[in-house]
Design a protein around this motif. Structure first.
Motif, mmCIF file in Angstrom:
data_model
loop_
_atom_site.group_PDB
_atom_site.id
_atom_site.type_symbol
_atom_site.label_atom_id
_atom_site.label_comp_id
_atom_site.label_asym_id
_atom_site.label_seq_id
_atom_site.Cartn_x
_atom_site.Cartn_y
_atom_site.Cartn_z
ATOM 1 N N GLY A 1 0.775 -1.227 0.000
ATOM 2 C CA GLY A 1 0.000 0.000 0.000
ATOM 3 C C GLY A 1 0.807 1.278 0.000
ATOM 4 O O GLY A 1 0.242 2.375 -0.104
ATOM 5 N N SER B 1 -3.350 10.924 1.159
ATOM 6 C CA SER B 1 -3.666 9.783 2.025
ATOM 7 C C SER B 1 -3.177 8.486 1.394
ATOM 8 O O SER B 1 -3.083 8.378 0.175
ATOM 9 C CB SER B 1 -5.180 9.689 2.249
ATOM 10 O OG SER B 1 -5.679 10.847 2.859
ATOM 11 N N ARG C 1 -3.414 4.005 2.404
ATOM 12 C CA ARG C 1 -3.842 2.955 3.323
ATOM 13 C C ARG C 1 -2.883 1.785 3.180
ATOM 14 O O ARG C 1 -2.784 1.173 2.109
ATOM 15 C CB ARG C 1 -5.265 2.496 3.004
ATOM 16 C CG ARG C 1 -5.824 1.513 4.032
ATOM 17 C CD ARG C 1 -7.081 0.875 3.512
ATOM 18 N NE ARG C 1 -7.804 0.137 4.539
ATOM 19 C CZ ARG C 1 -8.557 -0.922 4.281
ATOM 20 N NH1 ARG C 1 -8.674 -1.358 3.041
ATOM 21 N NH2 ARG C 1 -9.208 -1.542 5.256
ATOM 22 N N SER D 1 -1.552 -2.023 4.247
ATOM 23 C CA SER D 1 -2.067 -3.310 4.702
ATOM 24 C C SER D 1 -0.906 -4.209 5.090
ATOM 25 O O SER D 1 0.187 -4.107 4.511
ATOM 26 C CB SER D 1 -2.878 -3.995 3.593
ATOM 27 O OG SER D 1 -3.994 -3.224 3.208
ATOM 28 N N TYR E 1 -4.189 -2.891 9.300
ATOM 29 C CA TYR E 1 -4.214 -1.756 8.382
ATOM 30 C C TYR E 1 -3.707 -0.491 9.075
ATOM 31 O O TYR E 1 -3.770 -0.363 10.297
ATOM 32 C CB TYR E 1 -5.643 -1.499 7.890
ATOM 33 C CG TYR E 1 -6.280 -2.686 7.224
ATOM 34 C CD1 TYR E 1 -7.110 -3.539 7.942
ATOM 35 C CD2 TYR E 1 -6.055 -2.957 5.878
ATOM 36 C CE1 TYR E 1 -7.697 -4.635 7.337
ATOM 37 C CE2 TYR E 1 -6.643 -4.051 5.264
ATOM 38 C CZ TYR E 1 -7.470 -4.888 5.994
ATOM 39 O OH TYR E 1 -8.043 -5.973 5.393
ATOM 40 N N GLN F 1 -4.448 3.496 8.123
ATOM 41 C CA GLN F 1 -4.966 4.565 7.282
ATOM 42 C C GLN F 1 -4.210 5.843 7.633
ATOM 43 O O GLN F 1 -4.212 6.266 8.788
ATOM 44 C CB GLN F 1 -6.465 4.753 7.517
ATOM 45 C CG GLN F 1 -7.082 5.886 6.721
ATOM 46 C CD GLN F 1 -7.121 5.585 5.230
ATOM 47 O OE1 GLN F 1 -7.556 4.516 4.810
ATOM 48 N NE2 GLN F 1 -6.657 6.535 4.415
ATOM 49 N N THR G 1 -3.668 9.854 6.760
ATOM 50 C CA THR G 1 -4.226 11.038 6.110
ATOM 51 C C THR G 1 -3.354 12.251 6.401
ATOM 52 O O THR G 1 -2.521 12.224 7.307
ATOM 53 C CB THR G 1 -5.665 11.310 6.588
ATOM 54 O OG1 THR G 1 -5.644 11.589 7.994
ATOM 55 C CG2 THR G 1 -6.564 10.115 6.334
#
Length: 119
Positions: free
Chosen positions: A8, A17, A19, A21, A84, A86, A88
């Motif tokens: 990712g 952004s 994400r 994994s 994960y 995430q 941003t």
């Protein structure tokens, strides 16, 4: 055999952004609390975030380094045995190779996934 495979990462502009994994095999997430770490170029690896995957999902606690608090969110999916991250509002100082591993005393590392944030 324990395997951690991160994916990712990529090249992203400031404010963007991504994400990440981490597919885990060889053990179940409920055996170890899991986290994300990163190693910026020329610097030591640092812990970014952890999630208490040894607890039931409704009791998951999370930890974030001050530098990412409010911008990064860690999550897990026990059915997929995947963790994960995430990310941003990415900043150039977030550029690093990102790794997942067990929190506390990591016993295995994957190859990592590189993140480069340009302004």
């Amino acid at each position: 055999e324990v395997q951690l495979v991160e994916s990712g990462g990529g090249l992203v502009q400031t404010g963007g952004s991504l994400r990440l994994s981490c597919a885990v095999s060889g053990f179940s997430l409920n055996e170890y609390d899991m986290g994300w770490f990163r190693q910026p170029p020329g610097k030591e690896r640092e812990e970014v975030s952890c999630i208490s995957t040894t607890l039931s999902p409704d009791l998951h606690g999370t930890y974030y380094a001050d530098s990412v608090k409010g911008r990064f969110t860690i999550a897990s999916d026990s059915a997929k045995n995947t963790v994960y991250l995430q990310m941003t509002n990415l900043q150039p100082e977030d550029s690093a190779v990102y790794y997942c591993a067990s929190c506390g005393s990591p016993f295995s590392w994957g190859p990592g996934t590189p993140v480069t944030v340009y302004s």
